[in-house]
Design an enzyme around this catalytic site. Structure first.
Site, PDB file in Angstrom:
ATOM      1  N   CYS A  37      39.165  52.307  55.379  1.00 16.94           N
ATOM      2  CA  CYS A  37      39.648  50.965  55.017  1.00 16.94           C
ATOM      3  C   CYS A  37      40.216  50.276  56.261  1.00 16.94           C
ATOM      4  O   CYS A  37      39.970  49.094  56.513  1.00 16.94           O
ATOM      5  CB  CYS A  37      40.748  51.053  53.959  1.00 16.94           C
ATOM      6  SG  CYS A  37      40.324  52.022  52.498  1.00 16.94           S
ATOM      7  N   CYS A  73      38.124  48.234  58.936  1.00 14.71           N
ATOM      8  CA  CYS A  73      37.878  46.792  58.727  1.00 14.71           C
ATOM      9  C   CYS A  73      39.182  46.008  58.566  1.00 14.71           C
ATOM     10  O   CYS A  73      39.319  44.908  59.100  1.00 14.71           O
ATOM     11  CB  CYS A  73      37.028  46.574  57.478  1.00 14.71           C
ATOM     12  SG  CYS A  73      35.332  47.155  57.629  1.00 14.71           S
ATOM     13  N   HIS A  74      40.113  46.574  57.767  1.00 11.37           N
ATOM     14  CA  HIS A  74      41.286  45.788  57.345  1.00 11.37           C
ATOM     15  C   HIS A  74      42.523  46.035  58.223  1.00 11.37           C
ATOM     16  O   HIS A  74      43.555  45.402  57.991  1.00 11.37           O
ATOM     17  CB  HIS A  74      41.638  46.096  55.881  1.00 11.37           C
ATOM     18  CG  HIS A  74      40.566  45.711  54.901  1.00 11.37           C
ATOM     19  ND1 HIS A  74      40.281  44.415  54.596  1.00 11.37           N
ATOM     20  CD2 HIS A  74      39.723  46.470  54.151  1.00 11.37           C
ATOM     21  CE1 HIS A  74      39.297  44.376  53.683  1.00 11.37           C
ATOM     22  NE2 HIS A  74      38.938  45.621  53.403  1.00 11.37           N
ATOM     23  N   CYS A 107      47.983  41.729  20.343  1.00 16.13           N
ATOM     24  CA  CYS A 107      48.972  41.927  21.409  1.00 16.13           C
ATOM     25  C   CYS A 107      50.142  40.957  21.192  1.00 16.13           C
ATOM     26  O   CYS A 107      51.313  41.307  21.332  1.00 16.13           O
ATOM     27  CB  CYS A 107      48.355  41.649  22.777  1.00 16.13           C
ATOM     28  SG  CYS A 107      46.795  42.477  23.112  1.00 16.13           S
ATOM     29  N   CYS A 133      53.255  41.510  18.801  1.00 15.76           N
ATOM     30  CA  CYS A 133      54.408  42.264  19.300  1.00 15.76           C
ATOM     31  C   CYS A 133      55.028  41.604  20.532  1.00 15.76           C
ATOM     32  O   CYS A 133      56.241  41.452  20.603  1.00 15.76           O
ATOM     33  CB  CYS A 133      53.990  43.700  19.643  1.00 15.76           C
ATOM     34  SG  CYS A 133      53.715  44.732  18.193  1.00 15.76           S
ATOM     35  N   HIS A 134      54.198  41.254  21.513  1.00 14.45           N
ATOM     36  CA  HIS A 134      54.744  40.945  22.839  1.00 14.45           C
ATOM     37  C   HIS A 134      55.128  39.479  23.042  1.00 14.45           C
ATOM     38  O   HIS A 134      55.809  39.165  24.010  1.00 14.45           O
ATOM     39  CB  HIS A 134      53.788  41.436  23.920  1.00 14.45           C
ATOM     40  CG  HIS A 134      53.579  42.921  23.859  1.00 14.45           C
ATOM     41  ND1 HIS A 134      54.575  43.817  24.204  1.00 14.45           N
ATOM     42  CD2 HIS A 134      52.537  43.678  23.432  1.00 14.45           C
ATOM     43  CE1 HIS A 134      54.126  45.063  24.026  1.00 14.45           C
ATOM     44  NE2 HIS A 134      52.902  45.002  23.553  1.00 14.45           N
ATOM     45  N   ARG A 194      47.567  51.728  30.171  1.00 12.59           N
ATOM     46  CA  ARG A 194      48.629  51.240  29.288  1.00 12.59           C
ATOM     47  C   ARG A 194      48.050  50.432  28.123  1.00 12.59           C
ATOM     48  O   ARG A 194      48.506  50.555  26.980  1.00 12.59           O
ATOM     49  CB  ARG A 194      49.621  50.382  30.092  1.00 12.59           C
ATOM     50  CG  ARG A 194      50.834  49.929  29.294  1.00 12.59           C
ATOM     51  CD  ARG A 194      51.667  51.128  28.847  1.00 12.59           C
ATOM     52  NE  ARG A 194      52.649  50.787  27.823  1.00 12.59           N
ATOM     53  CZ  ARG A 194      52.398  50.712  26.534  1.00 12.59           C
ATOM     54  NH1 ARG A 194      51.172  50.944  26.084  1.00 12.59           N
ATOM     55  NH2 ARG A 194      53.341  50.409  25.684  1.00 12.59           N
ATOM     56  N   CYS A 247      48.260  51.003  23.796  1.00 15.51           N
ATOM     57  CA  CYS A 247      48.552  50.056  22.723  1.00 15.51           C
ATOM     58  C   CYS A 247      47.422  50.014  21.708  1.00 15.51           C
ATOM     59  O   CYS A 247      47.655  50.018  20.505  1.00 15.51           O
ATOM     60  CB  CYS A 247      48.800  48.652  23.286  1.00 15.51           C
ATOM     61  SG  CYS A 247      50.539  48.306  23.626  1.00 15.51           S
TER      62      CYS A 247
END
Lengths: 262, 142
Positions: free
Chosen positions: A77, A80-81, A178, A181-182, A219, A223
């Site tokens: 990586c 290049c970076h 979603c 609840c949220h 995550r 749910c």
């Protein structure tokens, strides 16, 4: 009777519109809270101190991976970076980001794998693998303390909207969205647990319940499992759209990566 | 109030083993099984977090149960607030009363999206379990 109806109908329309807007109310920007604020002092301290943050080990692994030559191109990586602390500063905070060639947004995991396959001539890293989590944690760390800044423009808007629809859609045997609840019940208790607003400010993060680092997609699967809904496959467009919407919903909030959650 | 008659379960639902029921107003007056439920079994279902799931969202008169929900009204006094038939419809498919409710449809398999394979075509509770819970909730008087 007809006259009364004519009088009542507009009022009814206003009431119905008010109910509809209540049902789809988004949290005002100024009232958004990171899940961090709902944590105990002990868990906050664990996140705040790099020497006690269990995700720090993965960040170190990611730093080592950054300079390791990979694939048949034998490029790292860093080739290049260069120095990630400068080149990658603020990058994670903008992801998922639109990729012109793919004609859709990619999340940071997909972006890393695109570099692997196209630039390093290496095999993509599996989702939730130790190395991919380490690299995303290392990149995320370079945006720590910066505001979430995904881009909403003509390219990304349709995908933000697609994500919003998934967010609002009832799913699974329990028929929950979603949003139920949220947005609508954030701050209330689901069993003993205070429902967070669900802002993805710290991914990948170390979850004490998992005893490991995990991605936002992991995550989201949790749910969906709880809703008794069929999870999407890792890397599915639906997850990336949802990630993009959630990051847009959290725009301006501070990146905490690598966060710790109970 | 004018009683409206609606056939509860659709043809496809019947094929998947959901028994037909009749909604009258905001209630299902008749037992889904044709028999009364057992309130003691109902209590066990209500307090079991893998079966009834009730205490994830509701609280109730269970001082010994830790970690009760605050997303929905307490179950205490449910038997005073609602008749047996009203309780039954609220268990079976509360969205018929309030489309925006977060109360899951405990006895419906139609109109659901992306149900996980292990739960597809299955109701959250069986007709017998619904009757046990209704019989138990009836005992929760203020």
């Amino acid at each position: 009777m007809e006259k009364r109806l004519r009088l009542v109908a507009p009022a009814l329309a206003i009431v119905l519109a008010a109910i509809a807007s209540l049902a789809f109310a988004e949290i005002p920007l100024s009232q958004r809270r990171s899940g961090y604020e709902q944590m105990s002092r002990e868990v906050k301290a664990m996140q705040d101190d790099d020497t006690s943050n269990p995700a720090s080990l993965s960040v170190l692994d990611g730093e080592a991976l950054w300079t390791r030559r990979e694939g048949s191109a034998q490029k790292s990586c860093a080739d290049c970076h260069h120095d990630a602390e400068t080149s990658m500063r603020g990058v994670s905070a903008r992801y998922p980001a639109f990729d012109a060639a793919k004609r859709r947004p990619l999340d940071i995991e997909q972006r890393i794998n695109l570099c692997r396959t196209e630039k390093q001539q290496a095999t993509p890293l599996p989702f939730e693998s130790r190395d991919l989590l380490a690299l995303t944690a290392y990149l995320g760390k370079q945006s720590r303390g910066m505001p979430i800044a995904v881009i909403s423009d003509d390219d990304t808007k349709p995908f933000i909207e697609a994500g919003r629809q998934i967010y609002a859609r009832r799913q699974g045997q329990l028929n929950l969205s979603c949003q139920n609840c949220h947005d609508d019940n954030a701050g209330q208790k689901l069993a003993g647990v205070e429902l967070p607003q669900g802002h993805p400010t710290g991914y990948p993060l170390y979850r004490l319940e998992w005893q490991s680092l995990g991605s936002l997609q992991r995550r989201l699967r949790n749910c969906l499992f709880g809703m008794r809904a069929e999870p999407y496959a890792y890397g599915a467009d639906e997850y990336v759209d949802l990630e993009l919407f959630l990051m847009w919903r959290a725009r301006g909030m501070t990146v905490e990566t690598p966060a710790v959650r109970p | 109030m004018v009683a409206t008659l609606m056939l509860g379960a659709s043809a496809s639902a019947r094929a998947q083993g959901v028994r037909p029921y009749t909604v009258v107003g905001d209630a299902i007056p008749a037992s889904l099984t044709g028999a009364p439920g057992d309130p003691e079994r109902g209590l066990k279902i209500v307090t079991n977090r893998q079966v009834g799931l009730c205490l994830l969202c509701h609280s109730g008169p269970y001082p010994e149960e830790r970690f009760q929900g605050t997303m929905a009204p307490t179950l205490a006094g449910a038997g005073t607030r609602w008749s047996e038939g009203q309780l039954r419809l609220r268990m079976v498919d509360a969205a018929r009363i309030s489309p925006e409710t977060i109360m899951p449809p405990y006895y419906r398999v139609d109109g659901l999206t992306r149900v996980a394979p292990g739960f597809r075509g299955k109701t959250i509770l069986t007709a017998e379990q619904i009757e046990d819970v209704v019989a138990y909730l009836k005992t929760l008087k203020n």
